[in-house]
Design a protein around this motif. Structure first.
Motif, short mmCIF file in Angstrom:
data_model
loop_
_atom_site.label_atom_id
_atom_site.label_comp_id
_atom_site.label_asym_id
_atom_site.label_seq_id
_atom_site.Cartn_x
_atom_site.Cartn_y
_atom_site.Cartn_z
N VAL A 394 0.85 -1.18 0.00
CA VAL A 394 0.00 0.00 0.00
C VAL A 394 0.89 1.24 0.00
O VAL A 394 1.58 1.53 0.97
N ASP A 395 0.93 1.91 -1.14
CA ASP A 395 1.70 3.15 -1.30
C ASP A 395 0.75 4.28 -0.92
O ASP A 395 -0.14 4.64 -1.68
N THR A 396 0.94 4.79 0.31
CA THR A 396 -0.06 5.69 0.90
C THR A 396 0.36 7.15 0.74
O THR A 396 1.34 7.58 1.34
N TRP A 397 -0.39 7.89 -0.03
CA TRP A 397 -0.11 9.32 -0.16
C TRP A 397 -0.98 10.12 0.80
O TRP A 397 -2.21 9.94 0.83
N GLN A 399 -0.54 13.77 3.89
CA GLN A 399 0.27 14.88 4.39
C GLN A 399 -0.07 15.18 5.85
O GLN A 399 -1.14 14.79 6.32
N THR A 400 0.81 15.91 6.50
CA THR A 400 0.53 16.38 7.86
C THR A 400 -0.85 17.05 7.88
O THR A 400 -1.64 16.84 8.80
N GLU A 401 -1.11 17.82 6.86
CA GLU A 401 -2.35 18.60 6.79
C GLU A 401 -3.59 17.73 6.58
O GLU A 401 -4.69 18.11 6.96
N GLY A 484 0.13 21.10 -2.92
CA GLY A 484 1.55 21.38 -3.19
C GLY A 484 2.23 20.28 -3.98
O GLY A 484 3.41 20.38 -4.30
N ASP A 485 1.50 19.21 -4.28
CA ASP A 485 2.08 18.10 -5.04
C ASP A 485 1.62 18.10 -6.49
O ASP A 485 0.48 18.47 -6.79
N GLY A 486 2.52 17.64 -7.36
CA GLY A 486 2.17 17.37 -8.75
C GLY A 486 1.71 15.93 -8.85
O GLY A 486 2.13 15.07 -8.07
N GLY A 499 5.66 14.47 -6.84
CA GLY A 499 6.52 15.25 -5.95
C GLY A 499 6.05 16.68 -5.87
O GLY A 499 5.11 17.08 -6.54
N ARG A 500 6.74 17.46 -5.05
CA ARG A 500 6.30 18.81 -4.76
C ARG A 500 6.49 19.73 -5.96
O ARG A 500 7.47 19.62 -6.69
N VAL A 501 5.54 20.63 -6.13
CA VAL A 501 5.66 21.64 -7.17
C VAL A 501 5.94 23.02 -6.56
O VAL A 501 6.03 24.00 -7.27
N HIS A 510 11.65 13.49 4.89
CA HIS A 510 11.46 14.64 5.77
C HIS A 510 11.18 15.86 4.92
O HIS A 510 11.87 16.14 3.95
N ARG A 511 10.19 16.61 5.35
CA ARG A 511 9.77 17.78 4.61
C ARG A 511 10.55 19.00 5.07
O ARG A 511 10.60 19.29 6.25
N LEU A 512 11.14 19.72 4.12
CA LEU A 512 11.90 20.93 4.47
C LEU A 512 11.57 22.01 3.46
O LEU A 512 11.41 21.74 2.27
C1 7RM Z 1 2.75 11.44 5.52
C2 7RM Z 1 3.75 12.50 5.22
C3 7RM Z 1 3.86 15.25 2.88
C4 7RM Z 1 4.48 15.20 1.51
C5 7RM Z 1 3.47 15.15 0.41
C6 7RM Z 1 4.23 14.43 -0.68
C7 7RM Z 1 5.10 13.46 0.08
C8 7RM Z 1 3.96 11.53 1.25
C9 7RM Z 1 3.80 10.08 -0.36
C10 7RM Z 1 4.39 11.25 -0.87
C11 7RM Z 1 4.50 10.30 -2.96
C12 7RM Z 1 3.59 8.99 -1.27
N1 7RM Z 1 3.42 13.77 5.59
N2 7RM Z 1 4.48 12.13 0.16
N3 7RM Z 1 3.55 10.29 0.96
N4 7RM Z 1 4.73 11.35 -2.16
N5 7RM Z 1 3.95 9.15 -2.55
N6 7RM Z 1 3.06 7.82 -0.87
O1 7RM Z 1 4.79 12.23 4.70
O2 7RM Z 1 3.57 16.23 5.69
O3 7RM Z 1 5.57 14.96 6.16
O4 7RM Z 1 4.83 15.13 3.91
O5 7RM Z 1 5.24 14.00 1.38
O6 7RM Z 1 5.05 15.33 -1.36
O7 7RM Z 1 3.03 16.44 0.06
S1 7RM Z 1 4.37 15.08 5.40
#
Ligand code: 7RM
Length: 638
Positions: A394-397, A399-401, A484-486, A499-501, A510-512
């Motif tokens: 399970v590839d889970t997408w 976010q914190t939000e 914020g993702d493409g 990934g992020r746009v 880790h998000r930075l």
């Molecule tokens: C749970 C977590 C969020 C960002 C999000 C994406 C990236 C997270 C996946 C992913 C591709 C996934 N929360 N992201 N999970 N990208 N496939 N399964 O990570 O707030 O720390 O980050 O992480 O870019 O916007 S987070």
């Protein structure tokens, strides 16, 4: 019991229901919980001013839904199986009843220390059961926890403490991490020099390293709990009362305190855990995240415990004492569900399959991935060598939000496709838009990922600054939540996260924010300005590439020493996770006539693709770009 999907047609049916009548759909799920008082209305919402309320006027306590609701059935079932950093140290297993007693006792300790409903409590702790106890004890009395990852620097910790107006901090003396003992209390002490509001620190003894205890402010955890009764009547919370705040990086300099509330978050994390992982009552679930990140909140603590799951909590790192540590833990605890990040898989892939083959992993049923896009090679390796070809991934997408998983296969139900998060969960209404905000309909499209309808687990605000929350998430595309993702939707309607746009980079999951790292670099006295971009990195997913303009005074300094002190500056301001992988000293940055740094160009150069820089006609000084392309790069050792 939380309704569980178990066939593909069942998923399609539930999805359809959830879109046709979201209120009825979520109301039905919410019925599986214990509410002191049921809601008057399921949902009120406004995505323009961001005003979202789920289960309006419902009253509950989330810990009653973990404990009182379930103790009769599984009081003696292990809730937390704790695996210490060093495998020769004995582990700890806490049954639901034992965890309940610890939570109640610590809730009483918090009350004795003056913590009231609504107060914020900072938790800066290693991965020990007491970290979960601390979170749940806060929830028990209605205090709002703010967990800060214990790898963050004193500076970052202080910023988070001050932003959330925290008065009480929970921490430990130190932290065992692989072969190292890391000071934790010393970091807190340094942070608190700039946190005038904090007047109580409760310190768990973990490493027994020497610490200074400030009289009147600091108390030992074991002293604080001594003789304190282990029963506590849970505080009644409104569904929309804050449960926690969790800081996360964005495209601007200062991390935001994402606020989650009680009722919706409970319903959402519990529902998604039950369905995505298809957890059964005798299963053993192991998530390798840290409670300092949202994955730890939603899928180590709340989601699994609300489902009565047995959760393996691991203190250490994947490569200590050997690179087979994860596989060792899976074998030892007969783990059925394993949830980790692609970066960990990619680093372990480097050691081949022998460390895996040393272990009996036949207990495994479901594998999960989170935090960043999983590349096809890592997916195949995970599937073939860890799952032996018979565990769905399970590839889970999320976010914190979002609070919980949004796009993911349902284990064993949704046909998977490597590198695809596949389909939205019930209740999740995605929309792909182009840069102008036009919806891209149909399949075979690629664009910006938005969500057009509320879901119970979504953020409600950013702490102390609601307008910032609106500007960040709801203003780019009016009426939509922008992730914020493409994303790409392929010919089958499957979603692949690209990934992020925005100016956020994802380093080892880790998000930075690039601006955050730039601010840290700029704090160095010899730095005039800097620009930070991400670049593709084999193990980390993205690495950090910093272009730095130095003051003329730097000429008299040893370049190696400058580089080391730049890294030290970043470690001090943010923490070691934000250290650049590459630093290039340049004489100027490519800017537009209006003074904006053209990051697009810097990204291209960092990717090693300087041949296709695109439109450079707005550049103030094209010479700068040529210099950067030809320039010497200082590589930083990992
Ligand atoms: C749970 C977590 C969020 C960002 C999000 C994406 C990236 C997270 C996946 C992913 C591709 C996934 N929360 N992201 N999970 N990208 N496939 N399964 O990570 O707030 O720390 O980050 O992480 O870019 O916007 S987070």
């Amino acid at each position: 019991m939380i309704p569980k999907i178990n066939t593909l047609s069942g998923y399609l049916y539930e999805y359809q229901k959830s879109v046709t009548n979201p209120e009825a759909f979520w109301e039905n799920i919410a019925q599986s919980f214990y509410w002191r008082k049921k809601w008057d209305k399921v949902l009120e919402w406004d995505f323009v001013n961001l005003d979202v309320k789920w289960f309006v006027n419902g009253k509950l306590n989330i810990t009653e839904n973990i404990f009182e609701k379930n103790l009769f059935i599984f009081g003696d079932k292990p809730a937390i199986v704790w695996e210490p950093n060093n495998p020769s140290e004995p582990g700890v297993t806490l049954t639901y009843r034992q965890l309940y007693e610890k939570v109640c006792q610590f809730a009483n300790v918090l009350v004795q220390n003056g913590v009231k409903k609504g107060d914020r409590v900072c938790i800066y702790m290693p991965m020990v059961p007491e970290a979960a106890v601390a979170m749940l004890a806060c929830a028990r009395i209605g205090a709002v926890h703010s967990v800060v990852f214990a790898g963050f620097s004193a500076n970052s910790l202080a910023d988070r403490i001050n932003d959330a107006e925290v008065r009480v901090v929970l921490t430990s003396d130190g932290n065992f991490r692989g072969p190292k003992s890391i000071p934790v209390k010393a970091v807190v002490d340094e942070a608190l020099e700039s946190c005038p509001l904090v007047d109580r620190v409760i310190v768990l003894k973990r490493t027994s390293m020497a610490v200074t205890m400030k009289p009147g402010r600091d108390v030992w955890w074991h002293d604080a709990v001594r003789g304190v009764p282990a029963d506590n009547k849970a505080t009644e919370m409104d569904a929309e009362d804050n449960l926690f705040v969790l800081y996360t990086s964005g495209s601007t300099g200062k991390p935001k305190g994402v606020v989650h509330t009680t009722g919706g978050y409970m319903v959402y994390t519990a529902y998604t855990f039950a369905n995505v992982f298809q957890y059964d009552s005798d299963d053993v679930y192991f998530c390798t995240a840290d409670v300092g990140w949202v994955t730890g909140h939603s899928y180590i603590v709340y989601g699994p415990l609300l489902n009565g799951a047995t959760v393996v909590m691991f203190e250490g790192v994947p490569n200590y004492p050997g690179v087979d540590r994860f596989w060792d833990i899976i074998e030892k605890h007969k783990v059925t569900h394993f949830y980790t990040a692609p970066t960990a898989l990619r680093s372990l892939m480097g050691y081949g399959t022998e460390p895996i083959e040393r272990h009996d992993l036949r207990s495994l049923k479901v594998l999960g991935s989170v935090g960043e896009p999983i590349n096809e090679e890592a997916w195949q390796w995970y599937y073939t060598h860890v799952g032996k070809g018979n565990c769905p991934i399970v590839d889970t997408w999320w976010q914190t939000e979002t609070g919980g998983i949004m796009v993911s296969p349902i284990a064993g139900v949704t046909p998977t496709k490597p590198a695809y998060a596949t389909l939205p969960l019930p209740g999740v209404q995605l929309m792909i838009v182009d840069n102008e905000g036009n919806e891209l309909k149909g399949n075979n499209v690629e664009g910006n990922l938005c969500i057009k309808f509320p879901w119970p687990g979504m953020l409600r605000t950013t702490y102390g600054d609601h307008q910032r929350c609106i500007n960040t998430y709801f203003a780019t595309y009016k009426g939509l939540y922008f992730t914020g993702d493409g994303v790409k939707r392929d010919a089958d309607g499957y979603y692949r996260i690209l990934g992020r746009v925005d100016d956020v980079i994802n380093v080892s999951g880790h998000r930075l924010g690039t601006a955050e790292v730039e601010n840290a670099i700029n704090s160095h006295p010899l730095v005039l300005e800097s620009a930070v971009v991400g670049f593709p990195h084999d193990v980390k997913g993205q690495g950090i590439y910093a272009y730095v303009v130095l003051d003329a005074a730097s000429k008299t300094h040893d370049p190696e020493k400058i580089k080391d002190s730049l890294l030290a500056a970043v470690t001090k301001v943010i923490g070691p996770i934000a250290k650049p992988d590459k630093i290039q000293v340049v004489s100027g940055l490519p800017k537009t006539r209006s003074g904006k740094i053209m990051r697009r160009i810097l990204r291209k150069i960092a990717e090693g693709d300087a041949t296709s820089l695109g439109d450079t006609s707005t550049l103030l000084d094209p010479g700068v770009v040529q210099e950067i392309i030809g320039g010497a790069l200082v590589r930083v050792k990992a």
